[in-house]
Design a protein around this motif. Sequence first.
Motif, PDB file in Angstrom:
ATOM      1  N   VAL A 147      57.300  69.376   1.012  1.00  0.00           N
ATOM      2  CA  VAL A 147      56.885  70.782   1.020  1.00  0.00           C
ATOM      3  C   VAL A 147      55.755  70.979   2.027  1.00  0.00           C
ATOM      4  O   VAL A 147      55.767  71.926   2.819  1.00  0.00           O
ATOM      5  CB  VAL A 147      56.435  71.200  -0.405  1.00  0.00           C
ATOM      6  CG1 VAL A 147      55.733  72.551  -0.383  1.00  0.00           C
ATOM      7  CG2 VAL A 147      57.634  71.232  -1.341  1.00  0.00           C
ATOM      8  N   GLU A 148      54.781  70.068   2.013  1.00  0.00           N
ATOM      9  CA  GLU A 148      53.614  70.202   2.910  1.00  0.00           C
ATOM     10  C   GLU A 148      54.040  70.203   4.367  1.00  0.00           C
ATOM     11  O   GLU A 148      53.599  71.036   5.158  1.00  0.00           O
ATOM     12  CB  GLU A 148      52.601  69.062   2.680  1.00  0.00           C
ATOM     13  CG  GLU A 148      51.845  69.150   1.375  1.00  0.00           C
ATOM     14  CD  GLU A 148      52.750  68.964   0.153  1.00  0.00           C
ATOM     15  OE1 GLU A 148      53.725  68.161   0.235  1.00  0.00           O
ATOM     16  OE2 GLU A 148      52.521  69.627  -0.874  1.00  0.00           O
ATOM     17  N   GLU A 149      54.908  69.261   4.714  1.00  0.00           N
ATOM     18  CA  GLU A 149      55.380  69.208   6.111  1.00  0.00           C
ATOM     19  C   GLU A 149      56.070  70.508   6.496  1.00  0.00           C
ATOM     20  O   GLU A 149      55.881  71.025   7.601  1.00  0.00           O
ATOM     21  CB  GLU A 149      56.397  68.069   6.280  1.00  0.00           C
ATOM     22  CG  GLU A 149      55.783  66.725   6.578  1.00  0.00           C
ATOM     23  CD  GLU A 149      56.867  65.656   6.603  1.00  0.00           C
ATOM     24  OE1 GLU A 149      57.417  65.424   7.696  1.00  0.00           O
ATOM     25  OE2 GLU A 149      57.175  65.102   5.527  1.00  0.00           O
ATOM     26  N   ASN A 150      56.858  71.035   5.579  1.00  0.00           N
ATOM     27  CA  ASN A 150      57.594  72.260   5.894  1.00  0.00           C
ATOM     28  C   ASN A 150      56.683  73.473   5.962  1.00  0.00           C
ATOM     29  O   ASN A 150      56.873  74.345   6.817  1.00  0.00           O
ATOM     30  CB  ASN A 150      58.732  72.465   4.893  1.00  0.00           C
ATOM     31  CG  ASN A 150      59.868  71.505   5.172  1.00  0.00           C
ATOM     32  OD1 ASN A 150      60.320  71.404   6.313  1.00  0.00           O
ATOM     33  ND2 ASN A 150      60.286  70.761   4.163  1.00  0.00           N
ATOM     34  N   LEU A 151      55.688  73.522   5.078  1.00  0.00           N
ATOM     35  CA  LEU A 151      54.728  74.634   5.160  1.00  0.00           C
ATOM     36  C   LEU A 151      54.005  74.586   6.504  1.00  0.00           C
ATOM     37  O   LEU A 151      53.847  75.616   7.166  1.00  0.00           O
ATOM     38  CB  LEU A 151      53.713  74.549   4.014  1.00  0.00           C
ATOM     39  CG  LEU A 151      54.222  74.934   2.620  1.00  0.00           C
ATOM     40  CD1 LEU A 151      53.171  74.626   1.556  1.00  0.00           C
ATOM     41  CD2 LEU A 151      54.629  76.405   2.561  1.00  0.00           C
TER      42      LEU A 151
END
Length: 566
Positions: free
Chosen positions: A158-162
Motif C-alpha cells: 500500500v505504501e509503495e502505491n500511495l
Amino acid sequence: MPDHTNMTCTSTPRHFLEHIMEHDLSRADAPFSQIVTRFPPEPNGYLHIGHASSIFLNFGLAEKYKGRCHLRFDDTNPETEGQVYVDAIIEDIRWLGLQWDGKVRYASDYFDQLYEWALHLIREGKAYVDYQDPETLRLTRGDFKRPGTDSPTRNTSVEENLAGFEKMRAGHYEEGEACLRARIDMQSPNMNLRDPVLYRICKTPHHQTGNTWCIFPSYDFAHGQEDAIEGITHSICTMEFQDHRPLYDWFLDHLPVPSRPVQYEFARTNISHTVTSKRKLKRLVDEGVVTGWDDPRMPTLSGMRRRGYTPEAIAQFTSMVSVSRTEGMADVSMLESAIRDHLNQTAARTMVVLNPLKLVLTNIPEEMEQQLTAPVHPQRPEMGERKLSLTREIYIDRADFSEDTSLSRKRFKRLVAGEYVRLRNACIIRADKVIKDADGEFEEIHCTALSGTAGGSPPEGVRPRGVIHWVSARLGRWAQLRLYDRLFLQKTPDTGEGDLITRVNPDSLLITKAWIESGLAEAAPEQCFQFEREGYFVADRHDHSPEHPVFNLTIPLKDTRASSET
Ligand code: ATP
Ligand code: MG
C-alpha cells in the motif's frame, strides 16, 4: 418552444425504461423518492441527431416522472475536448427547449473526490500503480481466448502505491510512464474487469481545470461515482456499455459512495444515409468536406438548425424511434417527413422563382402596381395576410412554360403558348407571343391579363391549365439559394468498400440564385418559409441579411426518392 406533449404523464409505460421507473417508484423500499437522470456528453465534438434521442429520453423521463435531469459534461480527456464543444452543446440543448436541473455540471467538478476514492482503493489493497508501457499493458491484459498476466507491481505494498500515485499526481512521470489500475481479476472473462486503468497521466491543460491536474480518471472510474455523487437514480447509456456494468457496480460496491445509481442500457439510434459518430463527423469537418460542424448537410443539431430543422420536428422524430435494447435502423426519410410535416403546419408561404423567365403582361401599363393579398398560410387565417404587387413584367419559372400545344392538360398543368393559366393569388393570363433569343431560347413571353379574374372564376370558355407562381420583375430582387441534398446517398455510408469521404454525394450542395419578392429579404435569420411549389427554405442563420439574402433548402415539398434507394 417545442411541444413536449408526447412526454406528458400517461399511465401506460411506452418502453422498458418507463416500466422500470414505474416499478421503482411504486416499490415500498425504493431507495429514492424522485427519478434523477443525466445527459453526459463528452465535449469532444458537436451533438448529432443520435444524441437527440438520448437527450429527449433522459429529459423526457425526468419530466414524465416529475424528477430531475442533470447536464454533466464527461470531461476526463483534455486531449480531445475543448470549450468550443462545451459551448456548442449547451447552446444546442437550450435550442431544443430543454432545461437541466441546477447548474451545468462537469466530471471535473469531482476530481478531488475521485482522487480521494482512488487513495481509498489503494489503502484497501484494491489499486496499484503500474509502470509498464501502454503497449505491454495492452498485451498483458490478454484477449477473449487468453487470460491476462499479472503486472510486476500488482502485489506491491500500500505504501509503495500511495507514494507512486502521489508522484504521478505531482507530475514526476511522463505520459505513459505510469498509471493507476484497479486490482480486480486478470482472469475475468469480462475484459473490463482485468485490472482496468483508473488514472492516466496527461499533461495537456484541461479546459475547466487548467494545469491543476496532470492525472485524469478513466471514463469507467469517473462515471458511476459521479452518478452516485449527484444522486442519479437511473444512469441510462447505450448498449456498448453493457459489459462495463459489472465494473460500474464494482466501484460502487468498494467505495463509500453517497447513493446507489443503477446503469441501464438501450440501443443507439442509427439512421440510414447518415453517420452518427463524432469521430467520423470530425473528419468531414477537418478534411474540408463540409464548411464546419454546423454545415447544413451535417446531422449535427447545429447543422440541422441551420438547415431549417425545428426542435419540434427533431422531438417528433425521436418519439417515433423506439426505445429498446435491440439495434435497428430508422430511415432518414422519417426525419425528413417530420420536418416536412412541421413546416407544412407552420411555415409562411411565399413565391420565389428559381429559373426566371420573363413574362410581359402587355395590357398592364408600365407604372401600374396591382395590389393583391394572399394568406400567409392557406389553412391558418390567424397567421394573417401578405401583400403582393402585380406589375407589367413578372418572372415565372422556365419549367412552367411550353410551346408544345400537344401536351395533355393532365400532364402539363402550366402555361402553353396560346392557352390560359392562373397566376397564383392573381389573375388568369393568356400566352400570346413567344420571343426567342439568337440561340432559340425563350427570352420573354407576351401575355394578356384577363381583367376581373383575380380572386374570381374564369370567364365562359376560358379553361386555365393550372396555377403557377410568379414574382414581379420590377419589385423583386435576387437572393442566393443553397440547395442541399443528402450528404450520403448510400443507406449505410460507414460500411463497404473504400473510405467514407469517397462516398460523399458530390451534388450535396448546389449554390444558385432565385428571384424573390423584395419583402422576403427582410426575413429574420432562421425564419422558415414554404416557397410555394418548390420547397421549404430557411434564411441562413449566419449569412443572410437584407442586403444579401441567403436561403437554405430545408427539404423539398415532396419526397421524390424511391424508398428502395440504397
Ligand atoms: P459518438 O459515438 O458520436 O462519439 P458518444 O457516445 O461517444 O458518441 P457522448 O458524448 O459520450 O458521445 O454521448 C453522450 C450520450 O449520448 C451518451 O449517453 C451516449 O450513449 C448517447 N448517445 C450517443 N450517440 C447516440 C445514439 N446514436 N443514439 C442514442 N444515444 C446516443
Ligand atoms: Mg462517449
